[in-house]
Write a protein that holds these residues in place. Structure first.
Motif, PDB file in Angstrom:
ATOM      1  N   VAL A 199     -92.153 -61.978  22.001  1.00 54.67           N
ATOM      2  CA  VAL A 199     -91.300 -62.908  21.258  1.00 54.67           C
ATOM      3  C   VAL A 199     -90.111 -62.127  20.717  1.00 54.67           C
ATOM      4  O   VAL A 199     -90.262 -61.016  20.214  1.00 54.67           O
ATOM      5  CB  VAL A 199     -92.064 -63.567  20.087  1.00 54.67           C
ATOM      6  N   LEU A 200     -88.922 -62.712  20.818  1.00 51.94           N
ATOM      7  CA  LEU A 200     -87.701 -62.073  20.319  1.00 51.94           C
ATOM      8  C   LEU A 200     -86.952 -63.026  19.394  1.00 51.94           C
ATOM      9  O   LEU A 200     -86.604 -64.144  19.796  1.00 51.94           O
ATOM     10  CB  LEU A 200     -86.792 -61.673  21.487  1.00 51.94           C
ATOM     11  N   LEU A 201     -86.712 -62.585  18.153  1.00 55.97           N
ATOM     12  CA  LEU A 201     -85.855 -63.305  17.219  1.00 55.97           C
ATOM     13  C   LEU A 201     -84.499 -62.617  17.254  1.00 55.97           C
ATOM     14  O   LEU A 201     -84.373 -61.451  16.860  1.00 55.97           O
ATOM     15  CB  LEU A 201     -86.421 -63.266  15.799  1.00 55.97           C
ATOM     16  N   LEU A 202     -83.475 -63.315  17.734  1.00 58.70           N
ATOM     17  CA  LEU A 202     -82.170 -62.702  17.983  1.00 58.70           C
ATOM     18  C   LEU A 202     -81.106 -63.285  17.064  1.00 58.70           C
ATOM     19  O   LEU A 202     -80.913 -64.507  17.027  1.00 58.70           O
ATOM     20  CB  LEU A 202     -81.760 -62.925  19.442  1.00 58.70           C
ATOM     21  N   GLU A 203     -80.387 -62.417  16.353  1.00 59.17           N
ATOM     22  CA  GLU A 203     -79.259 -62.885  15.537  1.00 59.17           C
ATOM     23  C   GLU A 203     -78.165 -63.413  16.459  1.00 59.17           C
ATOM     24  O   GLU A 203     -78.028 -62.985  17.607  1.00 59.17           O
ATOM     25  CB  GLU A 203     -78.735 -61.758  14.654  1.00 59.17           C
ATOM     26  N   SER A 204     -77.363 -64.350  15.949  1.00 59.43           N
ATOM     27  CA  SER A 204     -76.350 -64.999  16.785  1.00 59.43           C
ATOM     28  C   SER A 204     -75.051 -65.219  16.028  1.00 59.43           C
ATOM     29  O   SER A 204     -74.318 -66.173  16.304  1.00 59.43           O
ATOM     30  CB  SER A 204     -76.884 -66.336  17.301  1.00 59.43           C
ATOM     31  N   THR A 205     -74.743 -64.336  15.090  1.00 61.40           N
ATOM     32  CA  THR A 205     -73.573 -64.507  14.227  1.00 61.40           C
ATOM     33  C   THR A 205     -72.310 -64.767  15.022  1.00 61.40           C
ATOM     34  O   THR A 205     -71.531 -65.665  14.722  1.00 61.40           O
ATOM     35  CB  THR A 205     -73.372 -63.251  13.342  1.00 61.40           C
ATOM     36  N   TYR A 206     -72.087 -63.954  16.044  1.00 68.68           N
ATOM     37  CA  TYR A 206     -70.904 -64.110  16.900  1.00 68.68           C
ATOM     38  C   TYR A 206     -71.305 -64.492  18.323  1.00 68.68           C
ATOM     39  O   TYR A 206     -70.696 -64.043  19.288  1.00 68.68           O
ATOM     40  CB  TYR A 206     -70.079 -62.825  16.896  1.00 68.68           C
ATOM     41  N   GLY A 207     -72.300 -65.346  18.439  1.00 71.22           N
ATOM     42  CA  GLY A 207     -72.761 -65.772  19.750  1.00 71.22           C
ATOM     43  C   GLY A 207     -71.788 -66.656  20.498  1.00 71.22           C
ATOM     44  O   GLY A 207     -71.980 -66.933  21.683  1.00 71.22           O
ATOM     45  N   ASP A 208     -70.725 -67.079  19.815  1.00 67.03           N
ATOM     46  CA  ASP A 208     -69.758 -67.976  20.457  1.00 67.03           C
ATOM     47  C   ASP A 208     -68.444 -67.299  20.828  1.00 67.03           C
ATOM     48  O   ASP A 208     -67.525 -67.952  21.306  1.00 67.03           O
ATOM     49  CB  ASP A 208     -69.463 -69.171  19.544  1.00 67.03           C
ATOM     50  N   ARG A 209     -68.338 -65.976  20.618  1.00 68.14           N
ATOM     51  CA  ARG A 209     -67.043 -65.335  20.861  1.00 68.14           C
ATOM     52  C   ARG A 209     -67.188 -63.828  21.045  1.00 68.14           C
ATOM     53  O   ARG A 209     -68.198 -63.237  20.677  1.00 68.14           O
ATOM     54  CB  ARG A 209     -66.091 -65.606  19.701  1.00 68.14           C
ATOM     55  N   ASN A 210     -66.135 -63.251  21.598  1.00 68.33           N
ATOM     56  CA  ASN A 210     -66.040 -61.800  21.710  1.00 68.33           C
ATOM     57  C   ASN A 210     -64.981 -61.286  20.751  1.00 68.33           C
ATOM     58  O   ASN A 210     -64.037 -62.009  20.413  1.00 68.33           O
ATOM     59  CB  ASN A 210     -65.696 -61.390  23.142  1.00 68.33           C
ATOM     60  N   HIS A 211     -65.147 -60.053  20.306  1.00 66.67           N
ATOM     61  CA  HIS A 211     -64.186 -59.469  19.384  1.00 66.67           C
ATOM     62  C   HIS A 211     -62.925 -59.022  20.125  1.00 66.67           C
ATOM     63  O   HIS A 211     -62.940 -58.774  21.335  1.00 66.67           O
ATOM     64  CB  HIS A 211     -64.795 -58.255  18.677  1.00 66.67           C
ATOM     65  N   ARG A 212     -61.861 -58.905  19.369  1.00 65.95           N
ATOM     66  CA  ARG A 212     -60.649 -58.318  19.897  1.00 65.95           C
ATOM     67  C   ARG A 212     -60.939 -56.874  20.323  1.00 65.95           C
ATOM     68  O   ARG A 212     -61.674 -56.161  19.639  1.00 65.95           O
ATOM     69  CB  ARG A 212     -59.579 -58.328  18.804  1.00 65.95           C
ATOM     70  N   PRO A 213     -60.362 -56.411  21.439  1.00 66.34           N
ATOM     71  CA  PRO A 213     -60.607 -55.027  21.867  1.00 66.34           C
ATOM     72  C   PRO A 213     -60.253 -54.023  20.771  1.00 66.34           C
ATOM     73  O   PRO A 213     -59.224 -54.163  20.106  1.00 66.34           O
ATOM     74  CB  PRO A 213     -59.689 -54.874  23.088  1.00 66.34           C
ATOM     75  N   MET A 214     -61.086 -52.997  20.598  1.00 66.85           N
ATOM     76  CA  MET A 214     -60.895 -52.047  19.512  1.00 66.85           C
ATOM     77  C   MET A 214     -59.602 -51.260  19.659  1.00 66.85           C
ATOM     78  O   MET A 214     -58.958 -50.931  18.650  1.00 66.85           O
ATOM     79  CB  MET A 214     -62.090 -51.093  19.427  1.00 66.85           C
ATOM     80  N   ASP A 215     -59.183 -50.959  20.886  1.00 68.07           N
ATOM     81  CA  ASP A 215     -57.943 -50.201  21.040  1.00 68.07           C
ATOM     82  C   ASP A 215     -56.747 -50.989  20.523  1.00 68.07           C
ATOM     83  O   ASP A 215     -55.822 -50.427  19.920  1.00 68.07           O
ATOM     84  CB  ASP A 215     -57.731 -49.760  22.490  1.00 68.07           C
ATOM     85  N   GLU A 216     -56.769 -52.315  20.706  1.00 65.98           N
ATOM     86  CA  GLU A 216     -55.696 -53.157  20.171  1.00 65.98           C
ATOM     87  C   GLU A 216     -55.763 -53.205  18.648  1.00 65.98           C
ATOM     88  O   GLU A 216     -54.730 -53.175  17.964  1.00 65.98           O
ATOM     89  CB  GLU A 216     -55.793 -54.576  20.744  1.00 65.98           C
ATOM     90  N   THR A 217     -56.969 -53.291  18.123  1.00 67.11           N
ATOM     91  CA  THR A 217     -57.159 -53.319  16.665  1.00 67.11           C
ATOM     92  C   THR A 217     -56.623 -52.038  16.028  1.00 67.11           C
ATOM     93  O   THR A 217     -55.896 -52.078  15.030  1.00 67.11           O
ATOM     94  CB  THR A 217     -58.647 -53.489  16.331  1.00 67.11           C
ATOM     95  N   LEU A 218     -56.984 -50.905  16.592  1.00 68.82           N
ATOM     96  CA  LEU A 218     -56.558 -49.622  16.030  1.00 68.82           C
ATOM     97  C   LEU A 218     -55.054 -49.417  16.168  1.00 68.82           C
ATOM     98  O   LEU A 218     -54.410 -48.831  15.281  1.00 68.82           O
ATOM     99  CB  LEU A 218     -57.309 -48.475  16.710  1.00 68.82           C
TER     100      LEU A 218
END
Length: 467
Positions: A208-227
């Motif tokens: 059995v797996l209980l999985l968090e889904s806080t950002y299950g609907d999207r991907n983050h902005r690429p880190m190189d662009e953020t930095l």
């Protein structure tokens, strides 16, 4: 037959709590605060929906209050057994619970003054400082990868979740009638692009797996662009001559920002004269991060070693701690050339509000938001373009440049969550339950997972499953 009942972080992302029961034992996974709207927070005062005195153990995934904040209430209601977590979590928990009870007692005192004037019944705090002290005596710090028996027929093992220092994926081994079954609770999984901490550890088997889904609907902005954006803003501020204010959360986000500023310093791209960490809580947390550098990822350890740094402080030599009130007030005399990191992260309290009073009206000042700003918070108002900021009854004109950088999330994104669960055996996939997510997010994530060959369920609050 073992059962799991879902009591929190089911209709949202706070109040994490899951009860695992067998014929011989009961343990609670997490005991978090409900946070957000008033009606949600009122749930913190309600009685627990199970007999607290029947619990044999509590197992904590990490120290954030939405996972730990009701532990003192559990103790106040009669719990008196061990609370298992990683060793760094024990140290962070002491800071977070003491801060939480101080704020709570202050709020209750203010509210009771109002109720007394109105001739109404006074309220009691959810828990007291003594309850916090007793809670901390029950805490047992464990190493990653060490299997420990927490109740009859139940063992747990913590794996690195990479979310904040000490955060853990919890493996729960349940043995009944000589047969062992395994439940895995993801806790909060970290963003693999974040600084300092390692990627979430791969787990290959679970029933059995209980999985968090806080950002299950999207991907983050690429880190190189953020930095790149972060560097541009810092450079722009140095040319303008103004101060930079960074409202930041004390645990995790502050330490990442210090590291990123350290990277700029090591490259010769940080022209500000000083970086001030103006938060006693964040200072204490940063010192804990220093003591547990063995859990840093190898890339960032190498970067610090290359910079001849033995700590975050030496990686960013212009970092200054402002611990006392007097030291904080002295920063008001600095008109330009400083970076000030202070709480609270959403600007609804803390020292950042006082720095706003002395900087928001300056056209050459900059405010950088590096964390999510919830609806209804002062930080969200500034992000949405508020022209004035209210501080202690005074309206402050907002002339400073307001920046929002969204790529510093400490949570795994949709694709990162999928990558992690694909580490499980594909021949014998676990039963998958989505928790710790907003309802719309979980529905989107469930559909996405279906396309990727995973059949996920969304449990209801109070629902019980067997395994």
């Amino acid at each position: 037959m073992a059962t799991v009942t879902f009591y929190g972080a089911i209709e949202g992302v706070t109040g994490s709590a899951y009860l695992l029961a067998t014929d011989e034992a009961k343990i609670l996974l997490d005991c978090g605060l409900f946070q957000g709207r008033r009606e949600e927070e009122e749930g913190n005062l309600e009685a627990f929906p199970f007999d607290v005195t029947e619990l044999d153990a509590v197992v904590l995934s990490h120290a954030h209050l939405d996972h730990s904040g009701r532990l003192p209430k559990l103790v106040a209601d009669g719990y008196n057994a061990a609370i298992y977590m990683t060793s760094p979590s024990v140290e962070l928990l002491e800071i977070l619970l003491n801060d939480a009870v101080s704020l709570q007692l202050r709020d209750v005192e203010w509210e009771n003054k109002r109720l007394q004037r109105a001739g109404k019944k006074l309220i009691e705090p959810m828990y007291t400082l003594d309850n916090v002290k007793e809670t901390l005596t029950l805490c047992s710090g464990e190493d990653y990868g060490h299997r420990v028996t927490v109740a009859k027929g139940i063992d747990v093992c913590f794996r690195d979740a990479g979310h904040i220092l000490g955060s853990a994926i919890v493996e729960v081994f349940v043995t009944e009638q000589g047969v062992e079954k395994k439940l895995v609770f993801s806790g909060d999984l970290g963003n693999s692009c974040s600084a300092l901490l390692r990627d979430p550890e791969v787990v290959e088997h679970a029933d059995v797996l209980l999985l968090e889904s806080t950002y299950g609907d999207r991907n983050h902005r690429p880190m190189d662009e953020t930095l790149a954006e972060f560097e541009d803003i810092v450079e722009q501020a140095s040319k303008n001559g103004g101060n930079i204010l960074i409202p930041s959360f004390a645990v995790g986000r502050t330490q990442e920002i210090i590291f990123r500023l350290g990277e700029l310093y090591q490259k010769g791209k940080l022209r500000q004269q000083a970086v001030y960490l103006d938060s006693p809580m964040a200072i204490a947390v940063t010192e804990i991060y220093h003591r547990y550098q063995d859990v840093y990822n190898t890339e960032d350890q190498a970067a610090m070693k290359k910079g001849a740094a033995s700590s975050l402080h030496s990686f960013l030599p212009v970092l200054r701690y402002s611990s006392s009130t007097a030291e904080s007030i002295a920063l008001n005399n600095i008109e330009a050339g400083a970076i000030i990191i202070a709480g609270s992260g959403m600007c609804n309290g803390g020292r950042i509000r006082h720095h706003f009073k002395h900087n928001l009206w300056r056209r050459n000042a900059h405010v950088i938001f590096v964390g999510f700003q919830a609806m209804g918070t002062p930080g969200r108002a500034l992000v949405d373009g508020a022209k004035f900021f209210n501080q202690a009854g005074e309206k402050i004109s907002v002339k400073a440049a307001i920046h929002t950088i969204g790529g510093f999330s400490a949570h795994a994104s949709q694709s990162q969550l999928l990558d992690w669960i694909n580490g499980f055996s594909q021949a014998n996939k676990p039963r998958l339950f989505l928790v710790h997510g907003e309802e719309d997010t979980k529905v989107i994530f469930k559909s996405y997972l279906k396309q990727q060959g995973w059949d996920a369920s969304i449990p209801a609050k109070g629902e019980t499953i067997t395994f």
